[in-house]
Design an enzyme around this catalytic site. Structure first.
Site, short mmCIF file in Angstrom:
data_model
loop_
_atom_site.label_atom_id
_atom_site.label_comp_id
_atom_site.label_asym_id
_atom_site.label_seq_id
_atom_site.Cartn_x
_atom_site.Cartn_y
_atom_site.Cartn_z
N GLU A 118 0.88 -1.17 0.00
CA GLU A 118 0.00 0.00 0.00
C GLU A 118 0.91 1.21 0.00
OE1 GLU A 118 -3.19 -0.07 -0.34
OE2 GLU A 118 -3.46 -2.24 -0.14
N CYS A 170 -2.16 8.95 2.49
CA CYS A 170 -1.86 8.36 1.18
C CYS A 170 -2.81 8.87 0.10
CB CYS A 170 -1.97 6.83 1.22
SG CYS A 170 -1.02 6.10 2.52
#
Lengths: 455, 455, 455, 455
Positions: free
Chosen positions: A230, A264
């Protein structure tokens, strides 16, 4: 030694010893060993343990919130939200532990196999090595730990060295449950030692959340492991001319400035239809000015500092680079009271780091567009592909966006930062490999086994 | 140049030119380019194309069978069966193209998200690079090609240099369909060139069926690709004391000797309960003697030569090693008329290649056991984990076997070689990574994309 | 007026007024009216309400247990178990409320529809009328109420007039939740008034648990409603010659005698392989003698009285009928201290009520068999088809039983009374119509609606 | 005797004898008897039989088309389309036969059940009695027959007495397959005899497509049967102000006039936003004038007669009633050359049959609306609820329509007549009970059976 520093006050909170090589080795051995106990620990018991942990976090919500504020410098409102999310993630895992992806498959594909049926069940792949980042010290660790528990997989978790204390508190809570001892262990170690674990054949799964450069390299060194990455992105939002401007601004304010952009799926780029561009920009500026900056521990603060000075300096240098290359500073661009102000840039272009790289700071690029297809192309003209948002009421716009945006998730009428903990989450292109989201992560920690039998 | 040799007659069938570097580069570019045409080619059209291909293979069944006999030396009965399987695989893919793994997901996990729903759809990951082996020159190529077509993914297929002609005929059939041109392309190249493709970032998925040493190395060089590895094994069958001996012998004869053991799930090891061991062995010997050896092109032949002399020599040397280390030769162990005879060894033990490594030839080790748990441990005491078989009528035996055997598939009352083309197929430990079986392979060629929206 | 009587002490516990016609009409109107509030009450909120109710029952566990003991005469151990089950049922419903059976369906079945996709979601059918019986005054009411809440369906529940107080307490708990007022209402009324509701077009779903005669008649009078019927049976257990006798006896003791056989899936018939028949019988007798009879409120009591005298008399008369027709009384067959003793009959045959009809009392018929197929035929030679049990370790036996037993559920190595609250539960033939089990009941309270749209 | 008449030429095509009572009884007995053969006929074989039938219809496409034209008076273009659909329906059933709705269910909901798993499989409910209408003499029969074959259920089909010949040809094709004899049988009988079958306890499922009055009464007489009713409606389309007018007109022309409106989901009502109402109306009129009326056997005809004179007269009388009550005739309203002309009415209102009842003829009511919510209310102000269409590009409009329209299906940017044969199809309110669409119909012909076992 790890020194944990409060990013706002710069005070040292605690000093932790790194684990010695012998300790790390011991943890690997214990993880190996607990496999058989976990195999015997039924899904029902795993589910009960996960519910227990969720309830314990609920009880100690304030302690968790405080730790996240202290070590991550996250404003209280967001820190408390993260704790809620972590409770939710454990609760989802408690439910999903009882809903493994098993199936019965008809195998009658010829006369010879006409009475065969397949019973497909899933079994733990083995030890998971999870590496979690500083920006969600609790919930992004939980997204590795909870699926591990739900699948009966031992896990070694290496939290960010900037924010290890939340992970320590989490471990304390987990250890109070009835899980077999050593089911979940923390590893505090150097990156080099971490890399050894990445390559260690006794570990079956690597689940890494962090920077792309590190992640992709790990994939190559991971040997026979399954790998979930990720990584980062430069998420973009598209605001179409038929959008509700007020709604779009309110949502994107959060997408843009929450936790100073250290997310993110931070909304790094905003593309606004030229018909409403000016109005949007003005409204966005006005609303940004209402942010309450200061000590993240204050109740009202909703914007604070970055994780450390080196990152602040890095982002400042990127802003400078952009301005040197022709970008226009709409507001922000400087540090006040240890806080890098919310920074909006226009006239940005490919080739500037603030547009092309993951800024991971409070910087947003805003541009206008004429045709939706051009906006989509601009969004796609990037090595990243995590999430994107679109504000519109048009079905054809939304279909076009969903079909053509090269990302893992398209969010309608919400910011790019939208995430619910059961949804599949993750990126394509350089943004990641595989998906998290409880059931999806569980799938990656499991191996299918088929029993072929007669009906 | 590739020289294609008939393994039985040793005659040269054909000479093929390797593709030049420029040709390979051109193929990669065309694969990249056909992506947009494939995106517009609807699931319905993909399904129609797959049905068309299945029907064309049906029409040209004899030609395919003949080619497989010629270049792989596979006895006619098995070659014809493989063609049937390939038709089935394409048919399954035609059906699965219309059943992508999409879903609607409730996202109401807090008041804030209480009206959100996720629409999860799957999109092609991009270009697939498939590498297929000589032993099923048609169907193991189809297991890469059909899912690629079903998901709208361009594919470059590198068939084994020993058996490229079947792949060429398959390509001819595919090219007669309405698929966009260059959707499926063949690459004939050296291993070095193949390795370049493995590392090429323009390719999104590597699907390799072949030897473990090559496969695991490729995984490390595959960069950001998804990787599926279908490697070898030393599959074992357990025959419990309550088994139907005749059934077990009949099934295991095929598992043991089909295509001279050159099958990934070849029954390499047989563990028989000591109570019935002698009887089983005797019966197994008797039946093995009834095999009809000779030219694979003959209608009645059901046992023929190995793919080439070097493999024959390798297997002979492994048998010799086993005998030197104390194994007992029950029968076989020598070459007659270019055919390595069916070879049964007993008193084998860990440390002998015939037991530990993938023999990929007509060699079977037979041993007895007292307790089922001991047999399972013996099966698991291996670096491989592809499939295993168990013959029993006991529920508790079967449960124990399914829970404890470390393999991808447990087959009840059939040989380890049992496979239906829709079932998930693949190994754990060193036997592989991921699963094939049409819907499973499709999943690996796809990326999930979620649309978050209001209900 | 309803007089609620303690079946063991014969004391009157409470007197409840029946609802007047006007009150019932008012309840129907309120149920109609709450539909729109429930439509706006999101799945998340429903789930929260269901969790809240589960937790409240947990808190008031003792009160519920006491009431069930008092009004149903159920031994404490079983009453407490029922309360646990009810908590479980609400918890499952809380989870399933967030997992509606929605799906995305590919509609590309011709060029014309090649770009269409169907989004299938489920909406409440409308008002549910639930009728629940006395034998599980809590959990069988919950199996109607919890799915109603989970699907956002208003429900009118008519509890048994013998056991209305548990339902009243449940309502109190539900009313403390955040559910819209009148989502769940109780109706205390005569059977005639009940029949009017069965026929009332403002009610969309009838869910009835009770006697077959009543249920099947209701189905015919139910107009346009969906109907779910959970009726009776004469469940049978088959004990094969390879069974673990001790296990079978221990399990079947509970199946036979729990709550004096007043359970829909009460083990009314036991067929034992003749090879072990005698041993089984002896062991079963010995163990039955260890039952502790007495006041259901006593901690140790595990066998008590039937619900009322008329039922006791009915069962006695059936036993007498059986003896008159040639059955042999192995033990029991009489009343002591208001308790009809556990009664075992052998040499029973078709034509006797104790074998053919649902005895709903502490009577078990035991017979032997030679071939499994004969035992299965005997089990099937009945108008009922709810659940059956089989004790064996043979795969072929179990397959045969599962394929051939005409029932809704086959239970392996457990008594016929085995039920988990998420599993599909219900009978075929005259035993019922449709299935309960939370997700299954929910499905019956919902209507599919498809949105056809372009991709 | 049944006289089959060509509705356009009024010529008698054929005379068929009704089955005698003895013949019908014989058919029931044979249906009962074939159950065991069908139980042994594996899903694979059923699938093969269904593919065979699809291929045979393909081969005899012209014969089927001709028969539909002849006995139903359906224009060739639509008749040919129906044959294509029937082939599709059989093909879907062939695929779904291999994908029964089986599942593995985790049963660990307490420590006691922590090692239990449920294997849920589906078995045929028994004999199906299907009653199919004249308007799709082939495909609506197939929607009953194909799921019956796919589930291994014997079926007795009673086709409309107006169109029995297509069913006879279908039977001929089916009988050429390898299905056990008598798996599918036709019953030609009076309505009274039909009612006897509806009540016959040897039949397990009633699947009726036809008029509501008949259907709902059957539900009450159906005893213990499962019942599926596909009845009528007065389907409405909503054209929002942002709709593409040309697209809406083109699609709704087919919805309005195909097969002279003799379609269950015929677009009987059109609600157009007042901003575009006039333009839409004008365009719709112009396009309607381009219809080519005449003999349905002619290649170019796309509009022909109704099924018989009595229906023509009925519809005319409804038009007259509407005009008497204030409706305005926009065009049509009379018969020319045996053809009731396409008829458009405006200023219609509740209380007129053309709006409230199912007209099942070439009549459309057109009205304008101001707010979408008002249009939705108007659509819902009806006892029917089959399908509705909406033309818009607005996401919020579509969400509102999908959430609030009380129908089984909402069709976006297509007419109400849109149907794909795998999609769930059926109505709520008085329009029906249950859903067809192959997998959905199969579900209704099946009973779940759970095997509870240890893992």
């Amino acid at each position: 030694m790890i020194e944990v520093i409060n990013p706002y006050t710069k005070e040292k909170i605690k000093t932790l010893a790194l684990h010695t090589d012998a300790e790390v080795e011991q943890k690997i051995l214990q993880a190996q060993k607990v496999k058989s106990a976990l195999k015997a620990f039924t899904p029902f018991e795993r589910s009960q343990a996960l519910h227990f942990i969720a309830q314990e976090i609920e009880k100690r919500k304030d302690a968790f919130t405080e730790l996240i504020i202290q070590e991550a410098g996250k404003p209280r409102i967001y820190a408390a939200g993260e704790v809620e999310r972590a409770i939710q993630t454990f609760t989802i895992a408690a439910e999903e532990a009882l809903r493994p992806p098993q199936e019965l498959m008809e195998l009658g594909r010829s006369l010879k196999t006409a009475r065969k049926i397949g019973e497909i069940r899933y079994f733990s792949s083995g030890v998971v090595f999870g590496i979690s980042p500083f920006n969600f010290p609790l919930n992004l660790a939980v997204h590795k730990v909870a699926p591990a528990i739900a699948t009966g997989s031992p896990i070694l978790l290496k939290p960010s060295s900037k924010t290890p204390l939340t992970a320590e508190l989490l471990l304390e809570v987990i250890n109070a449950s009835k899980l077999p001892k050593h089911s979940v262990q923390l590893v505090h170690c150097s990156r080099e030692k971490g890399n050894e674990l990445v390559a260690d054949d006794r570990i079956a799964v690597l689940s890494f959340t962090g920077s792309p450069a590190v992640g992709w390299k790990m994939k190559q060194q991971a040997g026979k492991k399954k790998v979930v990455l990720e990584l980062g992105g430069n998420a973009a939002a598209i605001v179409c001319k038929d959008a509700d401007i007020e709604q779009a601004v309110n949502k994107l304010l959060v997408g843009a400035w929450a936790y100073a952009g250290q997310v993110c799926i931070h909304t790094q780029r905003i593309y606004v239809a030229e018909e409403i561009h000016e109005k949007f920009l003005e409204h966005f500026k006005t609303e940004t000015q209402k942010l309450i900056m200061g000590n993240p521990a204050d109740d009202k603060t909703n914007f604070a500092c970055m994780i450390d000075d080196s990152n602040t300096q890095r982002v400042l240098s990127w802003i400078e680079e952009a301005e040197n290359k022709g970008a226009q500073l709409e507001f922000g661009g400087k540090v006040e009271d240890n806080i890098l102000l919310p920074t909006l840039l226009s006239s940005t272009a490919k080739g500037m780091k603030v547009r092309d790289e993951e800024v991971f700071g409070p910087v947003v690029c805003i541009e206008s567009f004429q045709e939706l297809s051009a906006a989509i192309e601009e969004v796609n003209d990037s090595k990243w592909g995590l999430q994107a948002a679109i504000f519109t009421d048009s079905i054809s716009n939304l279909n076009q966006a969903f079909n053509d945006l090269e990302v893992g998730g398209v969010i309608h009428n919400e910011a790019t930062t939208f995430r619910v903990d059961n949804m599949p989450y993750g990126g394509i292109k350089e943004s990641g490999f595989g998906r998290e989201g409880v059931a999806y992560a569980m799938h990656d920690y499991l191996e299918a086994k088929i029993l072929v039998k007669n009906k």
